[in-house]
Design a protein around this motif. Structure first.
Motif, PDB file in Angstrom:
ATOM      1  N   UNK A 275     -15.751  -3.870 -34.458  1.00 44.41           N
ATOM      2  CA  UNK A 275     -16.663  -4.787 -35.150  1.00 44.41           C
ATOM      3  C   UNK A 275     -16.128  -5.152 -36.529  1.00 44.41           C
ATOM      4  N   UNK A 276     -15.657  -4.167 -37.271  1.00 41.99           N
ATOM      5  CA  UNK A 276     -15.107  -4.432 -38.607  1.00 41.99           C
ATOM      6  C   UNK A 276     -13.873  -5.317 -38.525  1.00 41.99           C
ATOM      7  N   UNK A 286     -19.096 -11.015 -29.505  1.00 41.30           N
ATOM      8  CA  UNK A 286     -20.250 -10.554 -28.735  1.00 41.30           C
ATOM      9  C   UNK A 286     -19.916  -9.135 -28.300  1.00 41.30           C
ATOM     10  N   UNK A 287     -20.540  -8.157 -28.928  1.00 42.50           N
ATOM     11  CA  UNK A 287     -20.223  -6.752 -28.694  1.00 42.50           C
ATOM     12  C   UNK A 287     -21.361  -6.111 -27.915  1.00 42.50           C
ATOM     13  N   UNK A 288     -21.065  -5.685 -26.692  1.00 46.90           N
ATOM     14  CA  UNK A 288     -22.069  -5.024 -25.850  1.00 46.90           C
ATOM     15  C   UNK A 288     -21.792  -3.529 -25.865  1.00 46.90           C
ATOM     16  N   UNK A 293     -25.021   3.817 -25.702  1.00 49.55           N
ATOM     17  CA  UNK A 293     -24.885   3.727 -27.161  1.00 49.55           C
ATOM     18  C   UNK A 293     -25.954   2.790 -27.706  1.00 49.55           C
ATOM     19  N   UNK A 294     -26.648   3.222 -28.735  1.00 52.01           N
ATOM     20  CA  UNK A 294     -27.672   2.407 -29.387  1.00 52.01           C
ATOM     21  C   UNK A 294     -26.994   1.296 -30.198  1.00 52.01           C
ATOM     22  N   UNK A 295     -27.327   0.018 -29.938  1.00 44.46           N
ATOM     23  CA  UNK A 295     -26.714  -1.062 -30.722  1.00 44.46           C
ATOM     24  C   UNK A 295     -26.901  -0.890 -32.225  1.00 44.46           C
ATOM     25  N   UNK A 296     -27.995  -0.268 -32.630  1.00 47.60           N
ATOM     26  CA  UNK A 296     -28.250  -0.067 -34.057  1.00 47.60           C
ATOM     27  C   UNK A 296     -27.232   0.864 -34.697  1.00 47.60           C
ATOM     28  N   UNK A 307     -25.321  -6.150 -29.044  1.00 45.92           N
ATOM     29  CA  UNK A 307     -26.444  -6.043 -28.117  1.00 45.92           C
ATOM     30  C   UNK A 307     -26.139  -4.935 -27.111  1.00 45.92           C
ATOM     31  N   UNK A 308     -27.181  -4.376 -26.535  1.00 53.23           N
ATOM     32  CA  UNK A 308     -26.969  -3.297 -25.565  1.00 53.23           C
ATOM     33  C   UNK A 308     -26.263  -3.810 -24.318  1.00 53.23           C
TER      34      UNK A 308
END
Length: 430
Positions: A275-276, A286-288, A293-296, A307-308
């Motif tokens: 992500x970084x 778009x990262x699933x 894993x909790x998206x938060x 998103x999950x």
């Protein structure tokens, strides 16, 4: 003519959607289909149109929850430790329990064909004892020793020359040897069900009437030779029932789809690093995270939507590149859409899948400890070098040809028509 099919699977992450895709296709053709499965999968089984049946004595798990994972290979410190957990907790250790549950279900309601995830040797044992046709489903590349391929696991390049062939002979023996510790439990299950013992666990994998490889033949080594009962029937490209609806990040920049394992593999730090990295590039991400894993838990820059889940088959219509752990399902869906990849293998079969992508010229492989700068360079190279997309599209054409007809269903219907096996089962050395 319709038949009764009994499937058997386990909470094995990416192995579940392709298995249930085959079950769904058979159900849609009017066959009776029920699925022995972990209770954590029963909603998915029901959504496929098949009837879920619970294991009663066999071990069960839930890969969406690290605490409920049956194998817990993420706790292993070495690849050999991860393998031992698979052998002892699923393939060989509980073989008698899987055989007992399968035979009990077949006695209660007979089936014409037994279809099992190939790793459930206890289930395959039950089918052999019952004397009905048995199909093993391989939901990744064919993982057993064959001519024309290096030993499965390390992700080696194919051998060349005398030294290369010597390497393969030595390493094949080393990769087979650890299976020996599972042989007593497996043979105990066989003897309890009136079957002769086998000389090796590898031989037991070859006793099914069909081994259906749900993977593109085009992705494997061209010169590889397979036993006669092994059939490549093409990948299943359906999204899992929990994929949900598609939401894309705003803008017109190239879309990068990120998908690591749907099971827990200690991937939070890698997701964060990716992500970084995307935050430093002129792209949309778009990262699933998947169910485990909790998206938060992933702090995302402004150009990355976390998103999950998302329907990858739809998202890939918009994607310019996929970043993945080289799980078989994500890779084949990306290639089927003509989307090149950056592969970050973390274990299991992923080094082998990533190697095939690399050798096909359809993507780049980076280590799971790669720095953000290394990941960024790989993304930019795949985005800007047209050869990667060209080779991905070449594979897309070949995959489209392989999936033009449903070969898995055709093989299973043919097996149902054959009835009980007429001769001795084959060994893996055939």
């Amino acid at each position: 003519m319709t038949s009764e099919f009994l499937f058997a699977t386990w909470s094995g992450g990416g192995a579940v959607p392709p298995t249930l895709s085959v079950a769904r296709a058979l159900r849609e053709r009017g066959h009776g289909v029920r699925v022995l499965a972990d209770r954590s999968l029963h909603d998915e089984v029901a959504a496929s149109g098949a009837e879920p049946i619970a294991w009663t004595t066999a071990p069960q798990g839930d890969t969406t929850d690290p605490a409920g994972d049956l194998i817990k290979d993420f706790e292993a410190r070495t690849p050999m430790g991860a393998f031992a957990r698979l052998r002892d907790r699923l393939v060989c250790g509980p073989a008698a329990d899987f055989a007992r549950d399968t035979l009990a279900e077949m006695r209660a309601r007979p089936a014409g064909v037994l279809v099992a995830d190939f790793s459930l040797l206890g289930v395959l044992t039950a089918g052999e004892a019952a004397g009905i046709p048995v199909a093993a489903l391989g939901t990744t590349l064919y993982p057993f020793p064959t001519a024309g391929a290096p030993p499965f696991g390390p992700g080696l390049r194919p051998a060349t020359g005398v030294l290369g062939r010597l390497r393969d002979r030595i390493l094949t023996e080393l990769t087979i040897r650890p299976w020996a510790r599972g042989l007593p439990a497996l043979n105990a299950a066989r003897l309890a069900n009136g079957l002769a013992p086998v000389d090796s666990v590898i031989d037991a994998f070859g006793r099914a009437d069909r081994f259906l490889v749900l993977s593109p033949r085009a992705l494997d080594y061209p010169g590889r030779r397979f036993p006669a009962h092994v059939r490549h029937v093409g990948p299943r490209l359906d999204d899992p029932t929990w994929a949900g609806d598609l939401k894309l990040p705003p803008g017109e920049a190239p879309l990068v789809l990120v998908s690591l394992s749907s099971t827990f593999m200690n991937q939070r730090a890698l997701l964060q690093r990716i992500a970084e990295t995307l935050g430093t590039l002129p792209v949309r991400g778009l990262l699933t995270t998947g169910p485990a894993v909790d998206p938060a838990a992933v702090r995302a820059p402004g150009n990355v939507l976390v998103t999950a889940a998302a329907p990858h088959s739809t998202a890939l219509r918009h994607a310019a590149v996929t970043i993945t752990h080289a799980g078989h399902g994500t890779v084949v869906k990306s290639l089927a859409a003509g989307v090149p990849l950056v592969c970050v293998p973390s274990g299991r079969d992923q080094r082998e899948v990533a190697r095939r992508v690399d050798l096909a010229g359809a993507g780049i492989v980076v280590g799971k400890s790669a720095s953000p700068r290394s990941i960024a360079r790989a993304i930019e190279r795949v985005l800007h070098d047209p050869s990667y997309r060209r080779e991905a599209r070449r594979l897309a054409t070949e995959i489209a040809a392989e999936t033009a007809t449903d070969r898995a269903v055709a093989e299973l219907e043919a097996l149902a028509g054959e009835g009980a096996p007429s001769g001795p089962s084959r060994s893996m050395s055939s």
